[in-house]
Design a protein around this motif. Structure first.
Motif, mmCIF file in Angstrom:
data_model
loop_
_atom_site.group_PDB
_atom_site.id
_atom_site.type_symbol
_atom_site.label_atom_id
_atom_site.label_comp_id
_atom_site.label_asym_id
_atom_site.label_seq_id
_atom_site.Cartn_x
_atom_site.Cartn_y
_atom_site.Cartn_z
ATOM 1 N N LYS A 91 -3.117 8.605 4.693
ATOM 2 C CA LYS A 91 -2.973 7.152 4.875
ATOM 3 C C LYS A 91 -1.610 6.615 4.445
ATOM 4 N N PRO A 92 -1.057 7.004 3.286
ATOM 5 C CA PRO A 92 0.251 6.451 2.922
ATOM 6 C C PRO A 92 1.364 6.845 3.904
ATOM 7 N N PHE A 93 1.283 8.035 4.453
ATOM 8 C CA PHE A 93 2.289 8.487 5.415
ATOM 9 C C PHE A 93 2.195 7.684 6.709
ATOM 10 N N ILE A 94 0.966 7.475 7.166
ATOM 11 C CA ILE A 94 0.761 6.714 8.397
ATOM 12 C C ILE A 94 1.115 5.242 8.181
ATOM 13 N N ALA A 95 0.813 4.720 6.997
ATOM 14 C CA ALA A 95 1.180 3.331 6.698
ATOM 15 C C ALA A 95 2.693 3.147 6.752
ATOM 16 N N ALA A 96 3.442 4.125 6.256
ATOM 17 C CA ALA A 96 4.911 4.047 6.294
ATOM 18 C C ALA A 96 5.416 4.058 7.736
ATOM 19 N N ILE A 97 4.801 4.875 8.574
ATOM 20 C CA ILE A 97 5.176 4.921 9.993
ATOM 21 C C ILE A 97 4.853 3.579 10.654
ATOM 22 N N TYR A 98 3.649 3.093 10.396
ATOM 23 C CA TYR A 98 3.201 1.845 11.015
ATOM 24 C C TYR A 98 4.104 0.676 10.613
ATOM 25 N N GLU A 99 4.495 0.638 9.365
ATOM 26 C CA GLU A 99 5.378 -0.428 8.870
ATOM 27 C C GLU A 99 6.684 -0.465 9.679
ATOM 28 N N LYS A 100 7.215 0.703 9.971
ATOM 29 C CA LYS A 100 8.465 0.780 10.734
ATOM 30 C C LYS A 100 8.247 0.394 12.205
ATOM 31 N N LEU A 101 7.092 0.770 12.747
ATOM 32 C CA LEU A 101 6.772 0.377 14.127
ATOM 33 C C LEU A 101 6.658 -1.137 14.255
ATOM 34 N N VAL A 102 5.960 -1.749 13.312
ATOM 35 C CA VAL A 102 5.784 -3.199 13.342
ATOM 36 C C VAL A 102 7.134 -3.900 13.252
ATOM 37 N N ALA A 103 8.062 -3.329 12.494
ATOM 38 C CA ALA A 103 9.403 -3.900 12.367
ATOM 39 C C ALA A 103 10.252 -3.644 13.613
ATOM 40 N N GLY A 104 9.721 -2.850 14.565
ATOM 41 C CA GLY A 104 10.455 -2.555 15.786
ATOM 42 C C GLY A 104 11.451 -1.421 15.656
ATOM 43 N N ASP A 105 11.378 -0.695 14.560
ATOM 44 C CA ASP A 105 12.320 0.407 14.316
ATOM 45 C C ASP A 105 11.652 1.739 14.668
ATOM 46 N N HIS A 106 11.613 2.030 15.960
ATOM 47 C CA HIS A 106 10.930 3.230 16.451
ATOM 48 C C HIS A 106 11.595 4.509 15.954
ATOM 49 N N TYR A 107 12.912 4.510 15.833
ATOM 50 C CA TYR A 107 13.600 5.719 15.382
ATOM 51 C C TYR A 107 13.218 6.059 13.942
ATOM 52 N N ARG A 108 13.206 5.063 13.061
ATOM 53 C CA ARG A 108 12.826 5.329 11.666
ATOM 54 C C ARG A 108 11.343 5.701 11.556
ATOM 55 N N ALA A 109 10.518 5.154 12.436
ATOM 56 C CA ALA A 109 9.102 5.542 12.468
ATOM 57 C C ALA A 109 8.989 7.026 12.817
#
Length: 135
Positions: A91-109
């Motif tokens: 969950k913490p790993f996926i939450a970090a990915i999701y946070e970046k997606l929501v911010a529109g930063d697909h590369y960092r996700a």
């Protein structure tokens, strides 16, 4: 600011929707416009996506490279929910990915997904070590 890319002989890079393979010698070039770039070392091919975390990486790559990432983001959400049900420690790993997606930063996700792949590898190694030997 331009992005400097160095390629080994035969190495691939994706710039926008164009796949480029280097020739027989090492080369370097600058990308002076804001195109989406993936180096070969960052690419997970669909044929190599043999685990759920790697399948998430493939979905995130598509979300990063496509002009309309909606379908790829939806696939990410479906896969992420399945992974979190099967392995709550992810969950913490996926939450970090999701946070970046929501911010529109697909590369960092996509880069954050590497941590998920590493975590999955540790879980699989633990499961393998605990598996009883056949009689």
């Amino acid at each position: 600011m331009p992005l400097r890319i160095e390629l080994k002989p035969g190495e691939r890079v994706i710039i926008g929707d164009c796949a480029i393979r280097n020739g027989p010698r090492r080369s370097a070039f600058l990308v002076e416009t804001g195109h989406k770039v993936l180096r070969e070392s960052e690419i997970v091919r669909e044929s190599e996506a043999d685990t759920p975390a790697k399948q998430i990486c493939v979905a995130l790559q598509r979300a990063y490279l496509l002009d309309d990432p909606f379908d790829a983001e939806t696939q990410f959400m479906d896969l992420a929910n399945a992974v979190m049900r099967a392995a709550p420690s992810s969950k913490p790993f996926i939450a970090a990915i999701y946070e970046k997606l929501v911010a529109g930063d697909h590369y960092r996700a996509l880069k954050a997904a590497r941590d998920l792949v590493a975590h999955e590898g540790r879980l699989l190694a633990l499961a393998e070590a605990e598996r009883p030997l056949p009689a």
